[in-house]
Motif scaffolding. Structure first.
Motif, short mmCIF file in Angstrom:
data_model
loop_
_atom_site.label_atom_id
_atom_site.label_comp_id
_atom_site.label_asym_id
_atom_site.label_seq_id
_atom_site.Cartn_x
_atom_site.Cartn_y
_atom_site.Cartn_z
N ALA A 1 28.91 -90.61 6.70
CA ALA A 1 29.81 -89.47 6.88
C ALA A 1 29.03 -88.18 7.07
O ALA A 1 28.12 -87.88 6.30
CB ALA A 1 30.73 -89.32 5.67
N SER B 1 41.79 -94.26 1.91
CA SER B 1 40.39 -93.98 2.26
C SER B 1 40.33 -93.10 3.50
O SER B 1 41.29 -92.99 4.27
CB SER B 1 39.64 -95.30 2.52
N ILE B 2 39.16 -92.50 3.72
CA ILE B 2 38.97 -91.68 4.91
C ILE B 2 38.87 -92.58 6.13
O ILE B 2 38.57 -93.77 6.03
CB ILE B 2 37.72 -90.79 4.79
N SER B 3 39.11 -92.01 7.31
CA SER B 3 39.14 -92.81 8.53
C SER B 3 38.24 -92.19 9.59
O SER B 3 37.87 -91.02 9.52
CB SER B 3 40.57 -92.92 9.05
N ASP C 1 41.47 -97.81 11.15
CA ASP C 1 41.87 -96.61 10.41
C ASP C 1 43.18 -96.81 9.68
O ASP C 1 43.37 -96.30 8.56
CB ASP C 1 41.99 -95.42 11.37
N LEU D 1 31.43 -95.45 9.59
CA LEU D 1 32.25 -94.58 8.75
C LEU D 1 31.52 -94.17 7.49
O LEU D 1 31.65 -93.04 7.02
CB LEU D 1 33.56 -95.27 8.38
N ASP D 2 30.71 -95.07 6.95
CA ASP D 2 29.98 -94.75 5.72
C ASP D 2 28.94 -93.66 5.93
O ASP D 2 28.53 -92.99 4.98
CB ASP D 2 29.28 -96.01 5.17
N ARG E 1 42.60 -98.52 6.43
CA ARG E 1 41.92 -97.67 5.45
C ARG E 1 42.86 -96.59 4.90
O ARG E 1 42.82 -96.26 3.72
CB ARG E 1 40.68 -97.03 6.07
N GLN E 2 43.71 -96.05 5.76
CA GLN E 2 44.62 -95.00 5.31
C GLN E 2 45.64 -95.54 4.32
O GLN E 2 46.08 -94.82 3.41
CB GLN E 2 45.31 -94.36 6.52
N SER F 1 39.36 -88.97 11.71
CA SER F 1 39.17 -87.60 11.21
C SER F 1 37.87 -87.00 11.70
O SER F 1 37.56 -85.85 11.41
CB SER F 1 39.20 -87.59 9.68
N GLN F 2 37.07 -87.80 12.44
CA GLN F 2 35.81 -87.33 12.98
C GLN F 2 35.84 -87.48 14.50
O GLN F 2 36.62 -88.26 15.04
CB GLN F 2 34.64 -88.14 12.39
N PRO G 1 31.18 -81.98 5.76
CA PRO G 1 32.42 -81.36 6.22
C PRO G 1 32.14 -80.04 6.91
O PRO G 1 31.25 -79.29 6.51
CB PRO G 1 33.22 -81.14 4.92
#
Length: 673
Positions: free
Chosen positions: A649, A467-469, A459, A646-647, A462-463, A472-473, A652
């Motif tokens: 996703a 990029s998203i990590s 993460d 991660l891909d 990526r941060q 966050s999930q 939201p």
């Protein structure tokens, strides 16, 4: 959705419709008028309002009514046909089949007859795109509470075309509905200064006052009222004497005035309100000092309030007599302020209350209660058992303009699942899978310690790139072992949960002194002993070379499951680890003084890494590089697995509040199917 006979537990991640289900059943099955708004309709139905209007504007009102959205629910009631008397269930039974044991009621919230012209009044003649549909919604939305109504019918289970109209009073008598909300007003003394538990005592007394003559409850209520009447009589006499002494002074001001009419004093004490306004809960303290209700811990008060609320619901049910009816009790998030052990005890004892409450009242009749519990607690899910769990799986739409909907899954109906093993396993660990966005299944202690550190490193990289990590999930990491991971495959497919399975390749070859498979390096191996890999490919004859070829360009994927096992850090012919430790050493050779490996044959490099790994205990290896040392590289097979996870996703999670009128429907809105 099928309710369990005693306790049904609804689980799932946030914003999947658990509370919505309880709300719609609570609103639809209770008597009295209901008023729903446009926001209460699924966003999927917004376009149907426009389609219905187009039909109506062309003069086809009949077709327009079939297209116009409505909210409906159908309830199936099972009963004992040998009972003789059906009591309050009688009006819901339409069939004449003596062998039938089911009653069906359908409840609709739909446009009133003859109201369509008023409903579409002042609408534009033509609707142009989304703008026209939004304008129509802004017109008809405020009219829904006034022009829609709720109606109910009883349907013949043997002939669905045979039905009759019934009143909501009939429904409410056959199905009593109560709700224990998550917000119980215990943790905000400034906003809710009155003792909440004292209010429940008031409801208990009010039920007792309405009980049948001769019952224990009625005797208690009568004796309380008699005692208060004696007190009131003495108080009235005393107050009248006080006024008589005060009256001469008052008369000096010209009172009583017109006609010399005087007044007398009367005091009325309502026992029904007395318990709420003047009765409080006290806890014993030290030296005779009693502590008020608000001084007790939130956990104890929460549990006591739930129990007293349930007891008051039982009293209301029992006061109705022995007439046949079912009692649905919705309990929202009972885990609030309760420690894990208390959560498990509560859900275990909940079904026992059905017998304990009547026994406490000295009653012979049973409490025909069915509890529906919505929860985010893994401990409650652990204790409930598979047959009682209903999993809310969110079905996300790729179209941002379409609403998401949830499918309610009965875990007892999951195909190909070893329910006994999984329930025992999840009970011993944590049922986090029910609440996760994604999951990672790992083999053992080393991965359990290392994977969170690998995710943090992943993460962080990526941060830095914006990029998203994964952090966050909500990713649940479960240790399942290489021998048991495959048992979870049908269960994961049933849940529809995005899952990465991280396992060891475990290459082996036939031993020189026996015909048994023995562990070896990857490029020497002729087979794998890993059951998770064998079950994945449904081929027990796969060689390590086959596995490397299958994972050369990407990790193997089946549906929503991805499989990550060791691969070379460089080319497919390069050295490859057989376990996590081997792979970590090969990914970080300089840390283990293996940088001089250049020029050595691949099998020798693999053997050197294996010998180096043997110098460490598994737990010490993980702790050293996950906690003490930070400057290392994540093995390539884990890196690729995390990238794949991660891909995938999830959609939201929007706020539970519905969108403003006229906004484009968002993917966060949920329709329960």
């Amino acid at each position: 959705m099928t309710f369990d006979e005693d306790v049904t537990v609804c689980v799932g991640r946030n914003n999947t419709g658990k509370t919505s289900l309880a709300e719609v059943l609570s609103r639809f099955l209770r008597p009295g008028e209901i008023s729903l708004r446009l926001e209460d309709f699924s966003a999927e139905s917004y376009v149907e309002f426009a389609e219905a209007y187009r039909r109506f504007s062309k003069g086809d009102e009949a077709e327009a009514r079939t297209l116009l959205p409505e909210i409906s629910t159908k309830v199936f009631l099972a009963y004992d046909n040998s009972a003789g008397e059906y009591g309050d269930l009688g009006p819901l039974i339409v069939d004449l089949d003596p062998d039938c044991t089911q009653a069906i009621i359908a409840i609709r919230y739909a446009l009133k007859p003859g109201a369509m012209k008023d409903f579409f009044r002042d609408a534009p003649k033509t609707l142009t795109g989304e703008w026209g549909e939004s304008l129509l919604l802004s017109l008809v939305g405020p009219r829904i509470p006034h022009l829609y109504e709720r109606t109910a019918i009883a349907i013949d289970p043997t002939d669905m075309t045979n039905f009759r109209d019934i009143s909501m009073t009939n429904v409410a008598r056959a199905i009593k509905v109560d709700f224990v909300k998550a917000q119980r007003g215990l943790d905000d003394e400034k906003e809710r200064p009155k003792d909440q538990i004292g209010k429940i005592l008031e409801s208990l007394f009010m039920v007792a006052a309405k009980a049948d003559d001769g019952s224990i409850l009625k005797d208690f209520a009568d004796s309380t009222e008699n005692a208060l009447e004696e007190i009131v009589e003495k108080l009235n006499t005393h107050l009248q004497e006080m006024y008589s002494r005060m009256a001469p002074t008052v008369s000096e001001f010209g009172y009583p005035g017109l006609g010399n009419k005087n007044f007398s004093t009367r005091t009325t004490l309502d026992p029904k309100r007395l318990l709420s306004n003047f009765t409080s809960i006290k806890y014993p303290g030290s030296a005779g000092v009693e502590l008020p209700e608000s001084y007790s811990g939130l956990g104890s008060r929460n549990l006591l309030m739930i129990l007293l609320t349930l007891f008051s619901y039982y009293r209301e049910y029992s006061a109705r007599g022995s007439k046949s009816s079912v009692h649905l009790v919705f309990i929202e998030e009972p885990e609030a302020h309760l420690h894990p052990q208390m959560q498990e005890i509560f859900i275990h004892q909940l079904g026992v209350f059905k017998n304990k409450f009547p026994t406490a009242d000295g009653e012979d009749q049973s409490w025909n209660a069915q509890f529906l519990v919505t929860t985010h607690s893994a401990h409650i899910a652990n204790r409930a058992g598979f047959p009682a769990i209903r999993y809310f799986r969110l079905s996300e739409s790729e179209d941002v303009h379409e609403a998401s909907s949830s499918t309610i899954l009965n875990l007892a109906e999951a195909p190909g699942v070893d329910k006994d093993f999984l329930h025992k396993y999840l009970t011993l660990t944590r049922a986090d899978l029910f609440f996760a966005d994604k999951a990672i299944l790992i083999e053992g202690t080393t991965e359990r310690i290392f994977i969170p550190a690998a995710i943090a490193d992943f993460d962080d990289a990526r941060q830095k790139n914006g990029s998203i990590s994964l952090s966050s999930q909500y990713v649940s990491i479960m240790e399942v072992g290489g021998a048991h991971a495959h048992i979870f495959y049908p269960f994961l497919d049933f849940l529809g949960l995005q899952t990465l399975v991280i396992t060891d390749m475990d290459p082996a070859k036939v031993g020189s002194s026996s015909q048994r498979l023995e562990a070896c390096c990857v490029h020497e191996g002729t087979a794998t002993t890993n059951q998770a890999i064998k079950k994945w490919f449904e081929d027990s004859a796969l060689s390590p070379a086959d596995l490397l070829k299958n994972a050369e360009h990407s990790i193997p994927v089946i549906g929503m499951r991805g499989l990550a096992y060791q691969i070379p850090e460089t080319t497919i012919d390069g050295p490859c680890g057989r376990t996590f430790e081997d792979a970590f050493i090969l990914a970080n050779p300089t840390k283990f003084n293996l940088s001089s490996a250049d020029g050595k044959p691949t099998p020798q490099i693999e053997l050197d890494a294996r010998e180096e790994a043997r110098k460490y205990k598994k737990s010490d290896f993980a702790l050293t590089f996950a906690i003490e040392q930070k400057d290392w590289k994540v093995p390539r097979y884990i890196q690729r697995g995390l990238e794949w996870l991660l891909d995938q996703a999830p959609a939201p999670e929007n706020d539970e509040e519905t969108a403003f009128l006229g906004e484009v429907p968002s993917v966060g809105q949920v329709a329960v199917r």
